[in-house]
Scaffold this motif. Structure first.
Motif, PDB file in Angstrom:
ATOM      1  N   TYR A 199       0.835  -1.203   0.000  1.00 26.96           N
ATOM      2  CA  TYR A 199       0.000   0.000   0.000  1.00 26.96           C
ATOM      3  C   TYR A 199       0.872   1.256   0.000  1.00 26.96           C
ATOM      4  O   TYR A 199       1.040   1.907   1.030  1.00 26.96           O
ATOM      5  CB  TYR A 199      -0.913   0.003   1.211  1.00 26.96           C
ATOM      6  CG  TYR A 199      -1.910  -1.120   1.285  1.00 26.96           C
ATOM      7  CD1 TYR A 199      -2.241  -1.910   0.184  1.00 26.96           C
ATOM      8  CD2 TYR A 199      -2.547  -1.402   2.484  1.00 26.96           C
ATOM      9  CE1 TYR A 199      -3.169  -2.940   0.268  1.00 26.96           C
ATOM     10  CE2 TYR A 199      -3.489  -2.422   2.579  1.00 26.96           C
ATOM     11  CZ  TYR A 199      -3.793  -3.185   1.467  1.00 26.96           C
ATOM     12  OH  TYR A 199      -4.714  -4.185   1.569  1.00 26.96           O
ATOM     13  N   GLU A 200       1.386   1.619  -1.186  1.00 27.46           N
ATOM     14  CA  GLU A 200       2.239   2.804  -1.300  1.00 27.46           C
ATOM     15  C   GLU A 200       1.504   4.074  -0.901  1.00 27.46           C
ATOM     16  O   GLU A 200       2.107   5.005  -0.384  1.00 27.46           O
ATOM     17  CB  GLU A 200       2.748   2.996  -2.743  1.00 27.46           C
ATOM     18  CG  GLU A 200       3.626   1.893  -3.237  1.00 27.46           C
ATOM     19  CD  GLU A 200       2.860   0.866  -4.060  1.00 27.46           C
ATOM     20  OE1 GLU A 200       1.640   0.660  -3.825  1.00 27.46           O
ATOM     21  OE2 GLU A 200       3.469   0.244  -4.919  1.00 27.46           O
ATOM     22  N   ASP A 201       0.201   4.120  -1.132  1.00 23.13           N
ATOM     23  CA  ASP A 201      -0.570   5.320  -0.822  1.00 23.13           C
ATOM     24  C   ASP A 201      -0.869   5.443   0.670  1.00 23.13           C
ATOM     25  O   ASP A 201      -1.113   6.532   1.167  1.00 23.13           O
ATOM     26  CB  ASP A 201      -1.877   5.345  -1.621  1.00 23.13           C
ATOM     27  CG  ASP A 201      -2.717   4.083  -1.426  1.00 23.13           C
ATOM     28  OD1 ASP A 201      -2.157   3.024  -1.087  1.00 23.13           O
ATOM     29  OD2 ASP A 201      -3.949   4.165  -1.615  1.00 23.13           O
ATOM     30  N   VAL A 202      -0.812   4.344   1.414  1.00 20.60           N
ATOM     31  CA  VAL A 202      -1.108   4.333   2.849  1.00 20.60           C
ATOM     32  C   VAL A 202       0.165   4.528   3.680  1.00 20.60           C
ATOM     33  O   VAL A 202       0.158   5.253   4.666  1.00 20.60           O
ATOM     34  CB  VAL A 202      -1.809   3.010   3.241  1.00 20.60           C
ATOM     35  CG1 VAL A 202      -1.975   2.892   4.744  1.00 20.60           C
ATOM     36  CG2 VAL A 202      -3.160   2.902   2.544  1.00 20.60           C
ATOM     37  N   ALA A 203       1.238   3.857   3.275  1.00 21.68           N
ATOM     38  CA  ALA A 203       2.491   3.886   4.041  1.00 21.68           C
ATOM     39  C   ALA A 203       3.693   3.990   3.096  1.00 21.68           C
ATOM     40  O   ALA A 203       4.496   3.060   2.985  1.00 21.68           O
ATOM     41  CB  ALA A 203       2.593   2.638   4.911  1.00 21.68           C
ATOM     42  N   PRO A 204       3.835   5.118   2.414  1.00 23.21           N
ATOM     43  CA  PRO A 204       4.894   5.239   1.404  1.00 23.21           C
ATOM     44  C   PRO A 204       6.310   5.048   1.939  1.00 23.21           C
ATOM     45  O   PRO A 204       7.147   4.423   1.281  1.00 23.21           O
ATOM     46  CB  PRO A 204       4.699   6.641   0.817  1.00 23.21           C
ATOM     47  CG  PRO A 204       3.888   7.377   1.836  1.00 23.21           C
ATOM     48  CD  PRO A 204       3.052   6.349   2.537  1.00 23.21           C
ATOM     49  N   GLN A 237      -2.312   1.530  15.911  1.00 22.71           N
ATOM     50  CA  GLN A 237      -1.138   1.410  16.782  1.00 22.71           C
ATOM     51  C   GLN A 237       0.107   0.951  16.011  1.00 22.71           C
ATOM     52  O   GLN A 237       1.227   1.137  16.472  1.00 22.71           O
ATOM     53  CB  GLN A 237      -1.406   0.396  17.902  1.00 22.71           C
ATOM     54  CG  GLN A 237      -2.636   0.713  18.732  1.00 22.71           C
ATOM     55  CD  GLN A 237      -2.486   2.007  19.506  1.00 22.71           C
ATOM     56  OE1 GLN A 237      -1.469   2.252  20.134  1.00 22.71           O
ATOM     57  NE2 GLN A 237      -3.494   2.858  19.443  1.00 22.71           N
ATOM     58  N   TYR A 238      -0.119   0.288  14.885  1.00 22.84           N
ATOM     59  CA  TYR A 238       0.954  -0.238  14.035  1.00 22.84           C
ATOM     60  C   TYR A 238       0.660   0.159  12.596  1.00 22.84           C
ATOM     61  O   TYR A 238      -0.493   0.371  12.226  1.00 22.84           O
ATOM     62  CB  TYR A 238       1.051  -1.764  14.149  1.00 22.84           C
ATOM     63  CG  TYR A 238       1.629  -2.215  15.471  1.00 22.84           C
ATOM     64  CD1 TYR A 238       2.966  -2.591  15.576  1.00 22.84           C
ATOM     65  CD2 TYR A 238       0.847  -2.234  16.623  1.00 22.84           C
ATOM     66  CE1 TYR A 238       3.496  -2.982  16.797  1.00 22.84           C
ATOM     67  CE2 TYR A 238       1.367  -2.624  17.847  1.00 22.84           C
ATOM     68  CZ  TYR A 238       2.692  -2.995  17.924  1.00 22.84           C
ATOM     69  OH  TYR A 238       3.219  -3.374  19.129  1.00 22.84           O
ATOM     70  N   THR A 239       1.694   0.251  11.783  1.00 25.07           N
ATOM     71  CA  THR A 239       1.546   0.667  10.396  1.00 25.07           C
ATOM     72  C   THR A 239       1.179  -0.524   9.519  1.00 25.07           C
ATOM     73  O   THR A 239       1.888  -1.537   9.502  1.00 25.07           O
ATOM     74  CB  THR A 239       2.850   1.310   9.891  1.00 25.07           C
ATOM     75  OG1 THR A 239       3.131   2.463  10.696  1.00 25.07           O
ATOM     76  CG2 THR A 239       2.752   1.715   8.431  1.00 25.07           C
ATOM     77  N   VAL A 240       0.072  -0.401   8.782  1.00 25.33           N
ATOM     78  CA  VAL A 240      -0.336  -1.390   7.784  1.00 25.33           C
ATOM     79  C   VAL A 240       0.421  -1.074   6.500  1.00 25.33           C
ATOM     80  O   VAL A 240       0.400   0.063   6.034  1.00 25.33           O
ATOM     81  CB  VAL A 240      -1.861  -1.342   7.532  1.00 25.33           C
ATOM     82  CG1 VAL A 240      -2.239  -2.221   6.342  1.00 25.33           C
ATOM     83  CG2 VAL A 240      -2.624  -1.749   8.776  1.00 25.33           C
ATOM     84  N   VAL A 241       1.080  -2.094   5.918  1.00 22.57           N
ATOM     85  CA  VAL A 241       1.850  -1.867   4.698  1.00 22.57           C
ATOM     86  C   VAL A 241       1.320  -2.632   3.496  1.00 22.57           C
ATOM     87  O   VAL A 241       1.730  -2.369   2.370  1.00 22.57           O
ATOM     88  CB  VAL A 241       3.349  -2.195   4.894  1.00 22.57           C
ATOM     89  CG1 VAL A 241       3.976  -1.247   5.887  1.00 22.57           C
ATOM     90  CG2 VAL A 241       3.567  -3.633   5.288  1.00 22.57           C
ATOM     91  N   GLY A 242       0.414  -3.588   3.706  1.00 24.80           N
ATOM     92  CA  GLY A 242      -0.095  -4.343   2.565  1.00 24.80           C
ATOM     93  C   GLY A 242      -0.991  -5.479   2.985  1.00 24.80           C
ATOM     94  O   GLY A 242      -1.424  -5.571   4.137  1.00 24.80           O
TER      95      GLY A 242
END
Length: 182
Positions: A37-42, A141-146
């Motif tokens: 998810y580049e748009d969520v967590a570039p 609480q944590y970063t979603v990356v995909g």
């Protein structure tokens, strides 16, 4: 000149990648495909894809695997199956700087990939985890990356750890090859 260098850097860099293909061996054997998810967590996606493109994830074990929760991997410092320090797997990261949290409204559901971190929300580096089931307590609480798009049955077969920490005893499953895909 500067604009040309920036454009060339963007065209050549892994930040334009949209996913990962992970070959897993051990109790689980097969390929897992992840949409990033580049748009969520570039920033996180750039770091993961850069490490994958360098081959840093190749040979890294799943060191923490908790039934009904998640499978964690990505310790490129101590988590290498050959030459790593399995007693310290999960304590390391990469030579790259830690990342500023990129929290979002994305939910931690089955198949979601998130970045592992220490207590400091801005301490994610190279480690990531794949959810076996929903974990709403992680939301925000944590970063979603995909998210896993293919091969969730492979993820489900990853060797489980023991105890509340999920430490894998004996021979852990390993990411033999991690490839950046477009």
């Amino acid at each position: 000149m500067y604009k040309t260098a920036v454009v060339l850097s963007l065209l050549a860099g892994p930040a334009l990648a949209t996913g990962l293909e992970i070959e897993i061996a051990g109790e689980a054997n097969g390929t897992v495909k992840i949409d990033l998810y580049e748009d969520v967590a570039p920033g996180h996606v750039e770091q993961i894809t850069a490490l994958a493109a360098e081959g840093a994830y190749d040979g890294v074990v799943f060191h923490r695997v908790i039934e009904g929760f998640m499978a964690q991997t990505g310790d490129v410092q101590f988590g290498k199956l050959d030459g790593g320090d399995m007693s310290r797997a999960g304590m390391g990261g990469s030579a790259r700087p830690d990342l500023k949290a990129e929290f979002s409204d994305e939910k931690f559901l089955r198949g979601v990939v998130g970045m592992a971190r220490a207590q400091n929300p801005n301490s994610a580096n190279s480690q990531f985890f794949i959810m076996f089931d929903a974990g709403e307590f992680l939301n925000g609480q944590y970063t979603v990356v995909g998210k896993v798009t293919e091969g969730m049955e492979i993820v489900d077969a990853i060797k489980r750890g023991n105890g509340p920490n999920g430490a894998v005893i004996g021979q852990p499953d390993v990411m033999t090859k991690v490839t950046v895909t477009e």
